[in-house]
Design a protein around this motif. Structure first.
Motif, mmCIF file in Angstrom:
data_model
loop_
_atom_site.group_PDB
_atom_site.id
_atom_site.type_symbol
_atom_site.label_atom_id
_atom_site.label_comp_id
_atom_site.label_asym_id
_atom_site.label_seq_id
_atom_site.Cartn_x
_atom_site.Cartn_y
_atom_site.Cartn_z
ATOM 1 N N ALA A 49 1.048 -1.369 -0.139
ATOM 2 C CA ALA A 49 0.042 0.208 0.051
ATOM 3 C C ALA A 49 0.710 1.213 -0.113
ATOM 4 C CB ALA A 49 -1.010 0.027 1.232
ATOM 5 N N GLY A 50 1.307 1.392 -1.100
ATOM 6 C CA GLY A 50 2.467 2.909 -1.371
ATOM 7 C C GLY A 50 3.784 2.689 -0.771
ATOM 8 N N PRO A 51 4.362 3.453 -0.951
ATOM 9 C CA PRO A 51 6.031 3.489 -0.861
ATOM 10 C C PRO A 51 6.290 3.543 0.785
ATOM 11 C CG PRO A 51 5.562 5.531 -1.553
ATOM 12 C CD PRO A 51 4.389 4.849 -1.568
ATOM 13 N N GLY A 52 5.375 4.150 1.649
ATOM 14 C CA GLY A 52 5.772 4.098 3.144
ATOM 15 C C GLY A 52 6.385 5.375 3.407
ATOM 16 N N ARG A 53 6.687 5.276 4.726
ATOM 17 C CA ARG A 53 7.418 6.484 5.325
ATOM 18 C C ARG A 53 8.582 6.057 6.216
ATOM 19 N NH1 ARG A 53 6.909 6.659 11.038
ATOM 20 N NH2 ARG A 53 4.949 6.549 11.857
ATOM 21 N N VAL A 54 9.198 7.109 6.469
ATOM 22 C CA VAL A 54 10.177 6.843 7.478
ATOM 23 C C VAL A 54 10.189 8.323 8.529
ATOM 24 C CG1 VAL A 54 12.699 6.984 8.092
ATOM 25 C CG2 VAL A 54 11.846 5.646 6.432
ATOM 26 N N ALA A 55 10.125 8.228 9.707
ATOM 27 C CA ALA A 55 10.048 9.088 10.611
ATOM 28 C C ALA A 55 11.224 9.275 11.592
ATOM 29 C CB ALA A 55 8.540 9.204 11.249
ATOM 30 N N VAL A 56 11.688 10.666 11.673
ATOM 31 C CA VAL A 56 12.862 10.893 12.305
ATOM 32 C C VAL A 56 12.806 11.897 13.146
ATOM 33 C CG1 VAL A 56 15.519 10.814 12.455
ATOM 34 C CG2 VAL A 56 14.428 9.632 10.706
ATOM 35 N N VAL A 73 22.738 12.309 4.706
ATOM 36 C CA VAL A 73 21.906 10.943 4.754
ATOM 37 C C VAL A 73 20.675 11.000 4.138
ATOM 38 C CG1 VAL A 73 20.869 9.527 6.495
ATOM 39 C CG2 VAL A 73 23.007 10.318 6.977
ATOM 40 N N LEU A 74 19.899 12.359 4.298
ATOM 41 C CA LEU A 74 18.460 12.510 3.492
ATOM 42 C C LEU A 74 18.767 12.521 2.004
ATOM 43 C CD1 LEU A 74 16.900 15.115 5.864
ATOM 44 C CD2 LEU A 74 16.295 12.633 5.639
ATOM 45 N N VAL A 108 9.396 11.193 4.173
ATOM 46 C CA VAL A 108 10.263 11.435 5.105
ATOM 47 C C VAL A 108 9.596 12.520 6.027
ATOM 48 C CG1 VAL A 108 12.625 11.802 6.023
ATOM 49 C CG2 VAL A 108 12.503 10.600 3.992
ATOM 50 N N ARG A 109 9.454 12.210 7.350
ATOM 51 C CA ARG A 109 8.951 13.264 8.273
ATOM 52 C C ARG A 109 10.044 13.423 9.402
ATOM 53 N NH1 ARG A 109 3.570 12.149 11.167
ATOM 54 N NH2 ARG A 109 3.817 14.398 11.521
ATOM 55 N N LEU A 110 10.430 14.684 9.735
ATOM 56 C CA LEU A 110 11.500 15.041 10.573
ATOM 57 C C LEU A 110 10.718 15.823 11.784
ATOM 58 C CD1 LEU A 110 14.258 16.353 8.142
ATOM 59 C CD2 LEU A 110 14.171 13.961 9.259
ATOM 60 N N ARG A 144 8.525 5.797 22.136
ATOM 61 C CA ARG A 144 7.426 5.232 22.854
ATOM 62 C C ARG A 144 6.146 4.850 22.126
ATOM 63 N NH1 ARG A 144 8.530 7.275 29.062
ATOM 64 N NH2 ARG A 144 10.616 6.222 29.631
ATOM 65 N N ALA A 145 5.722 6.081 21.484
ATOM 66 C CA ALA A 145 4.541 6.110 20.792
ATOM 67 C C ALA A 145 4.458 5.661 19.477
ATOM 68 C CB ALA A 145 3.883 7.617 21.051
ATOM 69 N N ALA A 146 5.698 5.398 18.978
ATOM 70 C CA ALA A 146 5.933 4.616 17.641
ATOM 71 C C ALA A 146 5.745 5.898 16.418
ATOM 72 C CB ALA A 146 4.960 3.570 17.271
ATOM 73 N N GLU A 147 5.780 7.071 17.028
ATOM 74 C CA GLU A 147 5.505 8.200 16.205
ATOM 75 C C GLU A 147 6.764 8.392 15.364
ATOM 76 O OE1 GLU A 147 2.575 10.700 19.061
ATOM 77 O OE2 GLU A 147 4.765 11.138 18.994
ATOM 78 N N VAL A 148 8.003 8.090 15.708
ATOM 79 C CA VAL A 148 9.022 8.049 14.829
ATOM 80 C C VAL A 148 9.806 6.583 14.741
ATOM 81 C CG1 VAL A 148 9.449 10.304 15.358
ATOM 82 C CG2 VAL A 148 10.490 8.662 16.736
#
Length: 295
Positions: free
Chosen positions: A88-95, A106-107, A119-121, A134-138
């Protein structure tokens, strides 16, 4: 006890404030208040101590929060794992990171390798990064000070010397080295409490039985060279800043006589977290681009 109630509780626990939680959740404040009261009724115990309009997480709330964060993180991991499984789509990475300056290489490499991945920063201090994890937000946190705890994994990316920056013409300009004790009467430009520069400054001074005199504090570390160059005070800056500014820039550089006057950049993730193929690629590139041997 539905998921919405748990998310409301987590937001209130994080902010210790109903209005701020409502702003984050983008809902009306009375809705948040009613949800928390209903949840406490279901559990049979208050989760917060209330004094007038102030609200503080109590010991029962802290115990419950740890379970809620774990449960919501597992659900988020499951959602993302299934999305990857069905394509379902290419996905995302959050840092989350204290500073974003060293992520450009790196980016750039990651965007070339995974052009469709979002990419979410998040720029955040240490405790906020811990909460995001802890919240799996990143997927990852990049920390400039120790970020450890149960269930967290970390790899050291960079260890660099931290130097003392002083205005041109300062009494210490031209010195090769200086002892921390010699800085007792100096004015310092630093970041707010919670950032790595401030934590290192206070630790170095505490070892000498001293307290630094901070005359300017803020969240913009990038503004520090200009403020020091203008004569407002002196301050601690990493070696990467010296390379960026050069020897003939706004400030003069002096080494500190302190064995552990370093910034250690680490990549941190949850041990049991689901890491997508894109996230694993990001981790590999971070290690390749920022490992000490690459500098």
């Amino acid at each position: 006890m539905d998921l919405l109630s748990l998310r409301y509780f987590r937001a209130v626990a994080r902010h210790q404030h109903i209005s701020r939680a409502a702003e984050e959740l983008r809902v009306a404040q009375p809705s948040v208040s009613r949800t928390i009261i209903r949840l406490e009724g279901e559990l049979g115990t208050p989760l917060f101590d209330r004094q007038g309009r102030r609200i503080r997480l109590n010991e029962h709330g802290a115990v419950f929060l740890a379970r809620v964060e774990r449960a919501l993180a597992e659900l988020e991991d499951g959602r993302r794992e299934l999305a990857d499984a069905v394509g379902a789509g290419p996905g995302r990475v959050a840092v989350a990171a204290e500073t974003l300056l060293q992520l450009s290489g790196v980016l750039s490499a990651f965007r070339e390798l995974r052009p469709g991945v979002k990419v979410r920063l998040f720029q955040a201090p240490l405790e906020s990064m811990r909460q995001h994890l802890r919240a799996a937000e990143v997927d990852f946190a990049i920390a400039s000070q120790p970020l450890a705890g149960p269930g967290l994994c970390a790899v050291e990316l960079v260890r660099e010397e931290v130097l003392l920056a002083v205005p041109p013409g300062h009494r210490l300009a031209g010195r090769e080295r200086v002892a921390v004790a010699e800085l007792a009467g100096e004015d310092f430009v630093s970041t707010r409490a919670g950032h790595w520069q401030r934590a290192l400054l206070e630790r170095l001074f505490a070892r000498e039985g001293l307290t630094p005199r901070v005359v300017c504090e803020g969240d913009e570390a990038a503004a520090t060279p200009g403020l020091i160059g203008a004569g407002l005070g002196i301050g601690l800056m990493p070696a990467v800043a010296r390379r960026a500014l050069g020897e003939d820039g706004l400030v003069a550089w002096v080494r500190l006589d302190a064995d552990d006057c370093h910034r250690i950049l680490t990549l941190v993730w949850r041990e049991d977290a689901y890491l997508s193929p894109a996230a694993r690629d990001f981790r590999r590139l971070a290690e390749e681009q920022l490992m000490p041997g690459a500098l």
